[in-house]
Design a protein around this motif. Structure first.
Motif, PDB file in Angstrom:
ATOM      1  N   ALA A 291     -37.461  24.548   9.727  1.00  0.00           N
ATOM      2  CA  ALA A 291     -38.706  25.289   9.952  1.00  0.00           C
ATOM      3  C   ALA A 291     -38.569  26.232  11.141  1.00  0.00           C
ATOM      4  O   ALA A 291     -39.202  27.306  11.174  1.00  0.00           O
ATOM      5  N   GLY A 292     -37.742  25.845  12.117  1.00  0.00           N
ATOM      6  CA  GLY A 292     -37.578  26.685  13.299  1.00  0.00           C
ATOM      7  C   GLY A 292     -36.885  28.003  13.026  1.00  0.00           C
ATOM      8  O   GLY A 292     -36.926  28.910  13.871  1.00  0.00           O
ATOM      9  N   PHE A 293     -36.257  28.148  11.862  1.00  0.00           N
ATOM     10  CA  PHE A 293     -35.564  29.397  11.537  1.00  0.00           C
ATOM     11  C   PHE A 293     -36.449  30.362  10.763  1.00  0.00           C
ATOM     12  O   PHE A 293     -36.015  31.479  10.443  1.00  0.00           O
ATOM     13  N   GLY A 294     -37.681  29.925  10.462  1.00  0.00           N
ATOM     14  CA  GLY A 294     -38.661  30.824   9.862  1.00  0.00           C
ATOM     15  C   GLY A 294     -38.135  31.569   8.653  1.00  0.00           C
ATOM     16  O   GLY A 294     -37.525  30.974   7.751  1.00  0.00           O
ATOM     17  N   PRO A 295     -38.326  32.894   8.607  1.00  0.00           N
ATOM     18  CA  PRO A 295     -37.937  33.680   7.427  1.00  0.00           C
ATOM     19  C   PRO A 295     -36.429  33.874   7.284  1.00  0.00           C
ATOM     20  O   PRO A 295     -35.977  34.461   6.295  1.00  0.00           O
ATOM     21  N   HIS A 296     -35.630  33.384   8.240  1.00  0.00           N
ATOM     22  CA  HIS A 296     -34.178  33.559   8.149  1.00  0.00           C
ATOM     23  C   HIS A 296     -33.522  32.520   7.261  1.00  0.00           C
ATOM     24  O   HIS A 296     -32.322  32.571   7.016  1.00  0.00           O
ATOM     25  N   VAL A 297     -34.295  31.532   6.775  1.00  0.00           N
ATOM     26  CA  VAL A 297     -33.773  30.466   5.906  1.00  0.00           C
ATOM     27  C   VAL A 297     -34.666  30.320   4.685  1.00  0.00           C
ATOM     28  O   VAL A 297     -35.894  30.359   4.802  1.00  0.00           O
ATOM     29  N   GLU A 298     -34.056  30.151   3.524  1.00  0.00           N
ATOM     30  CA  GLU A 298     -34.796  29.833   2.300  1.00  0.00           C
ATOM     31  C   GLU A 298     -34.140  28.612   1.660  1.00  0.00           C
ATOM     32  O   GLU A 298     -32.970  28.658   1.256  1.00  0.00           O
TER      33      GLU A 298
END
Length: 321
Positions: A291-298
């Motif tokens: 969750a801490g990587f926000g939009p950088h992870v899917e």
């Protein structure tokens, strides 16, 4: 103290044969007068030692006299000298002390045992670190060790698995375990023993009150019991995800402590994104980390983790608008 020095003097005489009082004094860090006095004491105790003056004189045992002042068999001596290269001793600050002790012991071994002991020392290298593993920083290890040796209660700031905040804990320390280059403290709260990873300790203070320890504590048996509990945990939660190629290395570095297995190399990037298949110790830990990587992870799988991340996002929007 003098008895120890007399044994050391006898060992040196056996090791060197005829030698000067000056050399013996230097080895024992005493005066020549003390050496002569100690030789007199050995002689009075029945040891066939004598001194001769002159250019070729010195101190010596009668030819053919030998005694094993170490009390070790050849196999025992070989075993002692074999595993002296273990770097866990350096972590504890004991490596220098052990090597000094072994040097003294070597001087006391009978001549026929010395070659075997030296070959054992030089023929085995012990490296406790696994392939690809990085040595952990354990700045509070010596404090924990002192608490164990002194039998005193300990207060430490400890960061549990899956958290980033250290919480104060007061424990009764039982002992330390080094496993594959990783140090663990076995300690109890309310008589319930647990494992604490030493690298997660960020502060430690030895308390004045004595620790409470079971009178019949078998540390090795307790470690085996705790180890089995860890190994019998579920295999972990498999996660497939896409991550911005520029964030892949940072993600692996941050998530490493929460992975149940080795981290694979990222797949070749496509359109600035790369894929990873990871196994986390648990799905909640995966959600907290990713969750801490926000939009950088899917996350592409499993769906239950995608739902957790959606709920985290919904809660954040509700909180901050």
């Amino acid at each position: 103290m003098r008895a120890d020095r007399l044994l050391s003097l006898l060992s040196l005489l056996q090791a060197y044969g005829r030698t000067s009082a000056r050399r013996l004094a230097d080895e024992l860090e005493v005066s020549e007068r003390t050496v002569y006095r100690d030789i007199g004491a050995l002689s009075a105790a029945g040891v066939p030692v004598y001194t001769e003056r002159g250019r070729n004189g010195g101190c010596a045992l009668i030819s053919g006299y030998r005694t094993d002042v170490s009390g070790l068999t050849t196999d025992e001596a070989r075993a002692l000298f074999t595993f002296t290269g273990n770097s866990t001793l350096a972590d504890l600050g004991l490596e220098g002390d052990l090597r000094a002790a072994l040097r003294k012991l070597l001087a006391r071994l009978p001549e026929p045992q010395r070659p075997d002991a030296l070959r054992a020392r030089d023929s085995v290298v012990v490296d406790p670190h696994r392939w690809g593993g990085e040595a952990e920083d354990v700045p509070w290890l010596r404090v924990l060790q002192d608490a164990v040796h002194q039998g005193r209660r300990l207060t430490m700031a400890y960061r549990g698995s899956g958290t980033t905040v250290a919480v104060p804990r007061t424990v009764d320390p039982y002992g330390l375990v080094a496993k594959a280059g990783v140090w663990y403290l076995i300690a109890a709260t309310d008589a319930q023993p647990k494992l604490y990873r030493v690298a997660r300790v960020s502060d430690a203070t030895i308390r004045p009150e004595p620790a409470t320890r079971p009178p019949d504590l078998d540390l090795e048996a307790l470690w085996e019991s705790l180890r089995r509990k860890v190994e019998e945990r579920p295999a972990g939660s498999a996660v497939s995800l896409r991550v911005k190629a520029t964030e892949a290395d940072r993600l692996l570095r941050i998530c490493r402590a929460q992975l149940a297995g080795p981290a694979p190399a990222p797949a070749p990037a496509e359109d600035g994104w790369t894929t990873l298949d990871l196994t986390f110790v648990a799905e909640p830990a995966a959600a907290a980390m990713l969750a801490g990587f926000g939009p950088h992870v899917e996350v592409t799988a499993p769906d239950t983790l995608r739902t957790r991340l959606r709920d985290i996002g919904t809660a954040l929007v509700a909180r901050y608008g």
